[in-house]
Design a protein around this motif. Structure first.
Motif: not given
Lengths: 120, 232
Positions: A1-25
């Motif tokens: 499903m398409t995800q929402d992004f915060m408006k104030d930061r690059p999308i690639y950074l938000q995706l990196i954080e999501r993946i890192c978060g998924d690995v940590i969790k």
């Protein structure tokens, strides 16, 4: 499903954080294969070039390894994962402190509060 | 594709004024700006349908004219298909018209978009007609795709499925997409660059991730802040 992004930061950074978060969790395990760049782009609803950048950065962070002809895998090196975990912790704490300080709370006040909350 | 100082005049009115930019291979570029700023005219010129009054448009060093239509996939913002035709019939027509059209791919895209191909177009919803239209364009294999308002007037689900079709079916190493849109915030995640137009001129052209990185704002906020300032 398409995800929402915060408006104030690059999308690639938000995706990196999501993946890192998924690995940590533990949602993604060491050795797991990541989807192909195009599959990932489709799933997230983002540009393929953005995902290519995400994959390149993840590899530079040593979080992933690319096996020729097989795809991209999450590293099985525990040190790399621990390192990401530490970085993430640091980042979250820094953000937290910045917000509290901007509101005029002192660090001692925050530590007191954290000890109370954490100890319950 | 390169545009150099391209202008277009209709009678004594200047519709486009000295437009210069390059479409790099493998990128998706969004043209944004208020109604009447020249987006449709620009795309029609890039497709070789309108002849510029001044300036030059080239695709791989060749000047763009109607004859280059076989190397440019263009989707106008109006509905051009006959109501009594089915998607099947439209696909067959495209197959006869364009050497680079793949029937197989058209059906694959139609299946991906879950649009019925054996029903007359007049019986399809607006969203499904837009899906048929998109399948026709994407089933061509060209270096450049020009889409005029491909998402306008559609519900969010239809818009999302069309955007996914763009991600899924365009070979991003070799082909580029230029599309005009008003749905800026929704479309932004699939774009590489945005071109902001105002009164027939390019007000700004920028990489969307760079806007977020340097200014801490998305393309919509960027557009608003630039539109607020008077153009010299």
């Amino acid at each position: 499903m398409t995800q929402d992004f915060m408006k104030d930061r690059p999308i690639y950074l938000q995706l990196i954080e999501r993946i890192c978060g998924d690995v940590i969790k533990g949602n993604i395990q060491p050795g797991d294969k990541l989807p192909s760049v195009r599959e990932f782009a489709l799933d997230a609803g983002v540009n393929v070039n953005t995902v290519q950048r995400v994959y390149k950065e993840l590899e530079m962070m040593n979080l992933t390894e690319t096996k020729r002809g097989q795809g991209t895998f999450i590293t099985t090196n525990d040190d790399s994962i621990q390192h990401i975990r530490e970085q993430m912790k640091e980042q979250v704490a820094t953000q937290f402190i910045t917000v509290l300080e901007s509101l005029g709370f002192s660090v001692t006040e925050i530590i007191d509060l954290l000890q109370k909350k954490g100890g319950k | 594709m390169k545009l150099h100082e391209v202008s277009f005049q209709y009678k004594s009115t200047t519709i486009l004024n000295k437009i210069t930019f390059t479409v790099p291979p493998g990128q998706i570029i969004g043209i944004i700006g208020e109604n009447g700023c020249g987006k449709t005219t620009l795309l029609r010129m890039m497709a070789g349908i309108l002849v510029p009054s001044a300036g030059a448009i080239t695709l791989e060093e060749q000047p763009v004219t109607r004859r280059l239509a076989n190397q440019i996939a263009y989707q106008p913002d109006i509905d051009l298909f006959y109501d009594s035709h089915t998607a099947q019939k439209v696909f067959t027509f495209y197959d006869e018209q364009f050497d680079d059209f793949s029937l197989e791919k058209a059906y694959e895209i139609a299946a991906f978009l879950e649009v019925p191909t054996k029903v007359k177009l007049k019986k399809l919803s607006k969203g499904n007609r837009a899906r048929v239209k998109m399948a026709c364009v994407l089933a061509r294999e060209t270096r450049i795709y020009l889409l005029d308002e491909p998402f306008s007037g559609l519900d969010p689900l239809a818009r999302e499925s069309l955007m996914k079709a763009l991600i899924r079916f365009i070979d991003n190493e070799n082909s580029s997409i230029v599309l005009s849109t008003h749905e800026v915030s929704e479309v932004e995640p699939i774009l590489d660059q945005v071109i902001l137009m105002k009164d027939g001129r390019i007000r700004a052209m920028e990489n969307v991730e760079l806007i977020r990185d340097e200014r801490g704002e998305d393309a919509v906020q960027w557009m608003k802040s630039l539109y607020g300032k008077q153009v010299q």
